[in-house]
Scaffold this active site. Structure first.
Site, PDB file in Angstrom:
ATOM      1  CB  SER A  95      -0.965  -0.055   1.198  1.00  0.00           C
ATOM      2  OG  SER A  95      -2.053   0.805   1.018  1.00  0.00           O
ATOM      3  CG  HIS A  98      -5.604  -2.566   0.038  1.00  0.00           C
ATOM      4  ND1 HIS A  98      -5.048  -2.194  -1.183  1.00  0.00           N
ATOM      5  CD2 HIS A  98      -4.939  -1.819   0.974  1.00  0.00           C
ATOM      6  CE1 HIS A  98      -4.116  -1.274  -0.987  1.00  0.00           C
ATOM      7  NE2 HIS A  98      -4.033  -1.033   0.313  1.00  0.00           N
ATOM      8  CG  ASP A 148      -6.917  -3.018  -3.688  1.00  0.00           C
ATOM      9  OD1 ASP A 148      -7.576  -2.346  -2.872  1.00  0.00           O
ATOM     10  OD2 ASP A 148      -5.685  -3.124  -3.635  1.00  0.00           O
TER      11      ASP A 148
END
Length: 272
Positions: A100, A250, A222
């Site tokens: 991320s 995610h 996602d």
């Protein structure tokens, strides 16, 4: 080597795995999680690699007094933290495995010190979350307004709802609950400050400057990072490879750790 107590305290820094190994893997976590999110994946590499894990300032078991909204008003501050760890551990040619927001933090760090990393593996990465002309980021300005207002109005209710939505994998509610618990452990004012920096960041102009070998791992469903974002990264990072994996949500390091480990291992073994 003896780790400096100041860094251990600041970043909850850990060095483990095969301490005699020639190759080092650095695991960097995303917003609302901490280094424990890598616990399933790191098992696959602990026999053959030295492993470095840490918590970003403002999250996990990092020193709460180290966070300042003035210092951490841009991602480059977190890149400086990563480079501090790199310098103290004298890392050269390590492999960064980042999830991320830490993906872009890693990109910024690698541009500033290209020799620190031989390869970068970016999981669920996004250079910009906001939609723009000819760019799909996944969020509108209105979406972010609603997000920040929800975080401000009732942070813990927001954390509970957002964690389930971001994790997906509704048949495994314990995964969403785990993310909800690390998200709820953040101080609400720090979480809001960090979220604003992340969701309003734009690292697109940095991408062509990255010269390291990169694997972009993009999930099919996602909520935070549409598939178009993975393709954008691949188009704008020179030495990159895009792997789209059929995973919900995610957080493949929690929901599909074996699949993610295989993808990482395959890229580690590739000769460039």
């Amino acid at each position: 080597m003896e780790l400096p107590p100041s860094l251990v305290n600041k970043y909850n820094l850990k060095v483990e795995g095969n301490l005699a190994a020639k190759q080092t893997l650095v695991f960097a976590h995303g917003f609302g999680t901490d280094q424990t999110s890598w616990r399933f994946v790191k098992k696959a590499f602990s026999a053959d690699y030295r492993l470095v894990l840490y918590d970003n300032v403002g999250g996990g078991k990092s020193d709460p007094n180290a966070f300042s909204p003035i210092r951490y008003q841009e991602l480059n501050a977190y890149a400086s933290d990563l480079l501090e760890i790199v310098n103290v551990l004298e890392l050269n040619g390590a492999v960064l495995i980042a999830h991320s927001v830490s993906s872009m933090i890693g990109v910024l760090a690698a541009i500033r010190n290209p020799s620190a990393f031989s390869k970068l593996i970016l999981v669920g990465a996004s250079p910009r979350y906001l939609d723009d002309q000819d760019y799909i980021g996944g969020f509108s300005t209105e979406d972010l307004d609603v997000l920040f207002k929800s975080m401000t109005a009732n942070y813990y209710a927001w954390a509970s709802g957002f964690s389930s939505m971001a994790m997906r994998n509704y048949e495994k509610p314990e995964l969403g609950q785990e993310f909800g618990s690390t998200l709820s452990a953040l101080q609400p004012n720090i979480a809001l400050s960090v979220a604003k920096v992340i969701f309003q960041s734009d690292c697109r102009s940095a991408l062509p400057k990255l010269k390291n070998d990169v694997l972009i791992i993009q999930m099919k469903n996602d909520v935070a990072v549409p598939e178009a974002v993975g393709r954008y990264l691949h188009a704008h990072i020179e030495h990159s490879k895009l792997l789209e994996i059929d995973v919900e949500g995610h957080f493949p390091q929690l929901s599909a750790p074996d699949l993610l480990s295989v993808a990482i291992e395959s890229f580690l073994n590739e000769q460039h």
